[in-house]
Design an enzyme around this catalytic site. Structure first.
Site, PDB file in Angstrom:
ATOM      1  N   ASP A 175      -1.241   4.650   6.414  1.00 17.70           N
ATOM      2  CA  ASP A 175      -0.965   4.341   4.999  1.00 17.70           C
ATOM      3  C   ASP A 175      -1.799   5.159   4.123  1.00 17.70           C
ATOM      4  OD1 ASP A 175      -1.109   2.037   2.830  1.00 17.70           O
ATOM      5  OD2 ASP A 175      -0.730   0.921   4.400  1.00 17.70           O
ATOM      6  N   HIS A 237       3.286   3.959   0.407  1.00 16.67           N
ATOM      7  CA  HIS A 237       2.061   4.023   1.042  1.00 16.67           C
ATOM      8  C   HIS A 237       1.790   5.207   1.911  1.00 16.67           C
ATOM      9  CE1 HIS A 237       0.693  -0.104   0.147  1.00 16.67           C
ATOM     10  NE2 HIS A 237       1.754  -0.488   0.469  1.00 16.67           N
ATOM     11  N   GLU A 301       6.194  -2.478  -0.633  1.00 19.98           N
ATOM     12  CA  GLU A 301       5.583  -2.303  -1.993  1.00 19.98           C
ATOM     13  C   GLU A 301       5.745  -0.718  -2.535  1.00 19.98           C
ATOM     14  OE1 GLU A 301       1.753  -5.006  -1.515  1.00 19.98           O
ATOM     15  OE2 GLU A 301       1.435  -2.978  -0.372  1.00 19.98           O
TER      16      GLU A 301
HETATM   17  C1  ACM Z   1       2.213  -6.243   3.089  1.00 20.10           C
HETATM   18  O1  ACM Z   1       1.304  -6.938   2.858  1.00 20.10           O
HETATM   19  N1  ACM Z   1       2.001  -5.279   2.022  1.00 20.10           N
HETATM   20  C2  ACM Z   1       3.165  -6.134   3.891  1.00 20.10           C
END
Ligand code: ACM
Ligand code: ZN
Length: 505
Positions: A175, A237, A301
């Site tokens: 991440d 991410h 995201e």
């Molecule tokens: C997530 O909670 N961004 C998958």
């Protein structure tokens, strides 16, 4: 006599008998050789809690636990018969036998079931149990990027979830805040990408798992019939990739491994073929280390600001006939699914991967993990994909507070244990065919604010017990679960797990 066995998750069928099986420790366990690994682990688990082996008095005393292979039982099913003179466990597979032994482990951890407990010994009430799971995917995700947890802690959690018959440990390994495993051709992923300057502690923090650590965790989990599914999050991410390899971002950087939390604009540059060279090597490494057929590719995201402005990304869109950046993400997703397919792996991703285009449709074999509520899961099932339900609206997000109380840890909302218990992985309105595509459910612990393993335990337990029951059986009764829970929590105390003990909202 107790009127049931207080096991979590509740077995499918329990018929209570008369009397107790009495013993003063772990009785001899005999069985088909194919179950020797399960029997060894069971012994080690109880010995680790101070329950010693016990040899009944008298030469050749015919007592103990007998483990038998019975071909007719389904893969994860088991049959448990507790009689006064012996305990018989039957299963067709190691997984079924392991689940049966874990149900027994629960009874031993509470000294039998009360009522018949003898001085310094155990009294297990006589009963006949038939048991099997409702769904194959019964999972917990642990984010080891936002906070790095030791290999030993990861193993502790895997052992504890296996006590509840969970089948999947989803290991979030990358991440913005840290890259957690080595990739030989890209040594800076760990050298630079695994550390961040932590402003709370005024020093660099982080870490990564070596290949040997990962093999050890995977083998430990396999011995407990838990499958480890690794997640590498692409193309967003990605700060821990961009910091060491700034050429893979749209602007060229400089970038840092993030110490802030949130969603960041800098993602992998979709117009740069070099990102696929890196992803190839990452997937090779995962294929080398993880036997699971699944690889989680993230996909959540992704902000498109950089792609919208980047000449390379715009050129890619023109050449590939893509109208916008959202379509560009579908193009990447399809490539990742194919690259995994070439390695014999099946992709699973967060529900954003469903937002595809006619030209670059999500390949049918890709599975979808529904997190932004249940909508993505319902749509994916309708479109023929396998689905894991993990909706943040239904208690599955363990980073949320366990109860709405300013004294409790957690962020973003509340995931009460009752709410999670009542989560049904299948929507009421689904057709039988759609319902058959729901392969299970999962709870997720994101760890932005979970600075220590002990806090992670508090966030996981006992909420994961509710998840375990909700994906194991359809016969759900929250009041009955709440009645069993305190006794079960005393077992978890013996595993040295910190637990939430507040209101069961
Ligand atoms: C997530 O909670 N961004 C998958
Ligand atoms: Zn770009």
């Amino acid at each position: 006599m107790p009127d049931t066995l207080n096991i979590i998750p509740l077995p499918q069928s329990v018929k209570m008998g008369e009397g107790f099986f009495n013993c003063k420790g772990i009785p001899p366990v005999k069985g088909d050789g194919i179950f020797s690994r399960e029997i060894d682990v069971f012994r080690q688990q109880l010995e680790a809690c101070g329950i010693p082996a016990w040899i009944p008095a008298g030469q050749g005393a015919e007592t103990g636990i007998v483990c038998r292979k019975v071909e007719t039982l389904k893969d994860e099913a088991y049959r448990l018969k507790i009689a006064r003179e012996k305990i018989i466990l039957e299963a067709s597979s190691g997984a079924g036998m392991y689940h049966g032994l874990q149900s027994l482990r629960q009874l031993f951890l509470s000294g039998g079931e009360g009522g018949g407990k003898t001085e310094g010994g155990f009294a297990l009430p006589c009963a006949d149990v038939e048991d099997y799971p409702r769904f194959p995917w019964r999972g917990l995700m642990l984010d080891c990027s936002r906070n790095f947890y030791s290999k030993n802690f990861v193993k502790k959690i895997i052992d504890a979830i296996s006590l509840h018959h969970l089948s999947i440990f989803h290991w979030h390994l990358t991440d913005d805040q840290g890259w957690r495993f080595p990739v030989d051709a890209y040594p800076l992923l760990t050298e630079i990408g695994s550390k961040r300057y932590d402003k709370r502690r005024w020093r660099y923090t982080g870490g990564f798992y070596t290949k040997d650590d990962i093999r050890e965790v995977v083998a430990y989990a396999a011995a407990r019939h838990v499958e480890v599914v690794p997640e590498v999050d692409f193309p967003g991410h990605a700060s821990s990739i961009l910091a060491p390899y700034p050429g893979l971002g749209c602007t060229g950087g400089p970038y840092g491994v993030e110490d802030r939390f949130g969603i960041f604009e800098d993602v992998l540059c979709a117009g740069n073929d070099a990102i696929f060279d890196l992803i190839e090597k990452v997937f090779d490494t995962l294929a080398e280390l993880f036997p699971s057929k699944w690889v989680h590719i993230g996909g959540d995201e992704v902000l498109y600001n950089r792609w919208n402005e980047c000449p390379k990304c715009r050129k890619r869109m023109e050449e590939t006939g893509l109208k916008n950046s959202r379509e560009l993400q579908s193009w990447i997703t399809v490539k990742l699914v194919q690259m995994l397919g070439e390695r014999g792996k099946t992709a699973i991703g967060w529900d954003e991967i469903l937002e595809d285009t006619p030209a670059y449709k999500l390949p049918p074999q890709a599975a979808v993990m529904s997190w932004r509520g249940r909508k993505g899961g319902a749509e994916a099932a309708e479109r023929g994909h396998s689905v894991v339900m993990s909706p943040n609206t239904d208690g599955c997000y363990l980073d949320y507070q366990p109860v709405n109380d300013p004294d409790e840890p957690g962020q973003l909302g509340t995931s009460g244990i009752k709410q999670l218990y009542n989560m049904n992985a299948v929507d009421a309105g689904m057709s039988a065919e759609e319902a058959s595509r729901i392969i299970g459910g999962q709870a997720n612990l994101w760890t932005e604010l979970v600075y220590a393993a002990r806090i992670a335990e508090y966030m996981i337990f006992p909420r994961i017990c509710a998840l375990a029951e909700t994906v194991w059986t359809e016969k759900k009764d929250f009041d009955d679960f709440a009645r069993r829970l305190p006794l079960h929590q005393a077992r978890l105390d013996k595993l040295d797990l910190i637990q939430y003990r507040g209101p069961l909202a």
